[in-house]
Design a protein around this motif. Sequence first.
Motif, mmCIF file in Angstrom:
data_model
loop_
_atom_site.group_PDB
_atom_site.id
_atom_site.type_symbol
_atom_site.label_atom_id
_atom_site.label_comp_id
_atom_site.label_asym_id
_atom_site.label_seq_id
_atom_site.Cartn_x
_atom_site.Cartn_y
_atom_site.Cartn_z
ATOM 1 N N GLU A 186 0.829 -1.208 0.000
ATOM 2 C CA GLU A 186 0.000 0.000 0.000
ATOM 3 C C GLU A 186 0.860 1.254 0.000
ATOM 4 O O GLU A 186 0.530 2.253 -0.654
ATOM 5 N N VAL A 187 1.987 1.212 0.724
ATOM 6 C CA VAL A 187 2.924 2.343 0.695
ATOM 7 C C VAL A 187 3.468 2.520 -0.712
ATOM 8 O O VAL A 187 3.520 3.634 -1.250
ATOM 9 N N GLN A 188 3.889 1.416 -1.336
ATOM 10 C CA GLN A 188 4.477 1.495 -2.677
ATOM 11 C C GLN A 188 3.466 2.024 -3.693
ATOM 12 O O GLN A 188 3.795 2.835 -4.557
ATOM 13 N N GLN A 189 2.221 1.575 -3.579
ATOM 14 C CA GLN A 189 1.193 2.015 -4.536
ATOM 15 C C GLN A 189 0.899 3.502 -4.380
ATOM 16 O O GLN A 189 0.743 4.218 -5.377
ATOM 17 N N CYS A 190 0.818 3.959 -3.127
ATOM 18 C CA CYS A 190 0.559 5.382 -2.882
ATOM 19 C C CYS A 190 1.732 6.228 -3.375
ATOM 20 O O CYS A 190 1.540 7.244 -4.051
ATOM 21 N N ALA A 191 2.941 5.806 -3.062
ATOM 22 C CA ALA A 191 4.130 6.565 -3.462
ATOM 23 C C ALA A 191 4.284 6.600 -4.978
ATOM 24 O O ALA A 191 4.670 7.625 -5.562
ATOM 25 N N ALA A 192 3.975 5.474 -5.627
ATOM 26 C CA ALA A 192 4.151 5.377 -7.081
ATOM 27 C C ALA A 192 3.283 6.379 -7.835
ATOM 28 O O ALA A 192 3.653 6.833 -8.927
ATOM 29 N N LYS A 193 2.130 6.730 -7.267
ATOM 30 C CA LYS A 193 1.274 7.734 -7.909
ATOM 31 C C LYS A 193 1.972 9.085 -8.018
ATOM 32 O O LYS A 193 1.581 9.931 -8.823
ATOM 33 N N HIS A 194 2.993 9.274 -7.197
ATOM 34 C CA HIS A 194 3.744 10.538 -7.198
ATOM 35 C C HIS A 194 5.167 10.339 -7.724
ATOM 36 O O HIS A 194 6.034 11.185 -7.521
ATOM 37 N N GLY A 195 5.409 9.209 -8.389
ATOM 38 C CA GLY A 195 6.723 8.943 -8.967
ATOM 39 C C GLY A 195 7.780 8.601 -7.932
ATOM 40 O O GLY A 195 8.966 8.820 -8.166
ATOM 41 N N LEU A 196 7.350 8.027 -6.798
ATOM 42 C CA LEU A 196 8.273 7.744 -5.696
ATOM 43 C C LEU A 196 8.134 6.290 -5.251
ATOM 44 O O LEU A 196 7.212 5.580 -5.651
#
Length: 459
Positions: free
Chosen positions: A115-125
């Motif tokens: 869930e952290v990775q998915q949220c961060a990925a939306k912002h290129g992180l």
Amino acid sequence: MSKPFLKQLQKILPTESILTDASECLTYGYDNSRRHAQPLAVVFPTTEEHVQQIITICNQHNISLYARGRGTGTTGATVPVNGGIVISFEHMNKIIHMDEKNRSIDVQPGVTNLEVQQCAAKHGLFWAPDPTSAAFCSVGGNLAYNSAGPRAVKYGTCRENTLGLRAVTGNGDIIQCGTHTTKGVVGYDLTRLLIGSEGNLALITQATLKLLPLPTAKHTLKASYQSMDAAARAVSNIMAQAVTPCALEFMDKNALDMVRSYSSSELPTNAGAMLMIEVDGHADTIQRESEIIKLASQVEGHIQTDIAQTKEEAHALWQTRKALSPCLRKIAPKKINEDVVVPVSNIPALINALDRLSQTHDIKIVNFGHAGNGNIHVNLLVNPDDKNEMKAAENCLNDVFDLALELNGSLSGEHGVGLEKRNFITKELGKTEIKLMHQIKQVFDKNNILNPGKTLPEM
């Protein structure tokens, strides 16, 4: 469990957030070590105040408290051996604040790594730690064990990728440590102390995680070798290059033979070992950097190195690596899974010595793991119903630990200590160090209610 204690719990939490029925509590007494102990009850806090109140009444009634994320740990650190209360953080699962401008994210401990990775990925992180169980394991569990996964070779562990924490000590005090900045030296570094402490000092209620920019390109390489010794020498040569791979995993021949039928990737049939290498970076430079790694992989005993041509091919290769651990559980009645770590240059000596130990003790050993930082997963495959074999495995395990320390290594790279390695850590730590750790434990948790009997041997 006394009625007064239960009544106090019911004043703190709604009825549905407290389990007392033995059958409902049963599954919360396990972790992935396959150890089990029956908890008196299981509680599900949703706020920091809940955690503080639960700790307070556990102190009042002298009841042990065991923190639990998703139960993916392998050392028994969450098993309630004293029949106490399990505090499960699965309902504290909110992403509190995503700060893309400062590349950080505030989360509760029950949020999963995925869930952290998915949220961060939306912002290129992205967040660097990526254990094999990332789709299911929680951030709180990652921090409690300092679990890192393959990317640690380039990006570091949880300790290097966590800016700050909020937590409740075993005494019931709320503390805030660390910062929201990447630099900060005020006071002692309690953040790094709590990370890896296995819920023994304080219970983490919020974490500020450091995020990194997602690379724009990745290449996955598969290199095969005539022997594990040749592969180990290749690892040392690769890690000596100016280009650092973001992952560098290996499997020995036994691992390859066992996982082949579970894999959709084409695995070498004539190899004694295989390396899986991932190079990430910018699209403009990735090809040149991959060629540097490919050239460095070609040591004596090298068979072939290929670069995955499609995302599907790369995905299949990584799914093969992730299938290894569960695959071994299906094949062997019992596996003793240790995660010793040695300096990268000592990997060849470690692997060769493990082969000798396998022959000496007549125990099948399967090796794989994070070769890029010397973190080797040593799996002893045994029959738990064979007393002689279990005794041989015990002696073999003792020799494995001695071997790792002789090679300037450590007993654990990321699995932690828990119950499984508690009685072995005197091999690595002296009486003075252990005494200091007991004193630290006393300061944070004077009544010894948090995860008692774990991590530290008795004085």
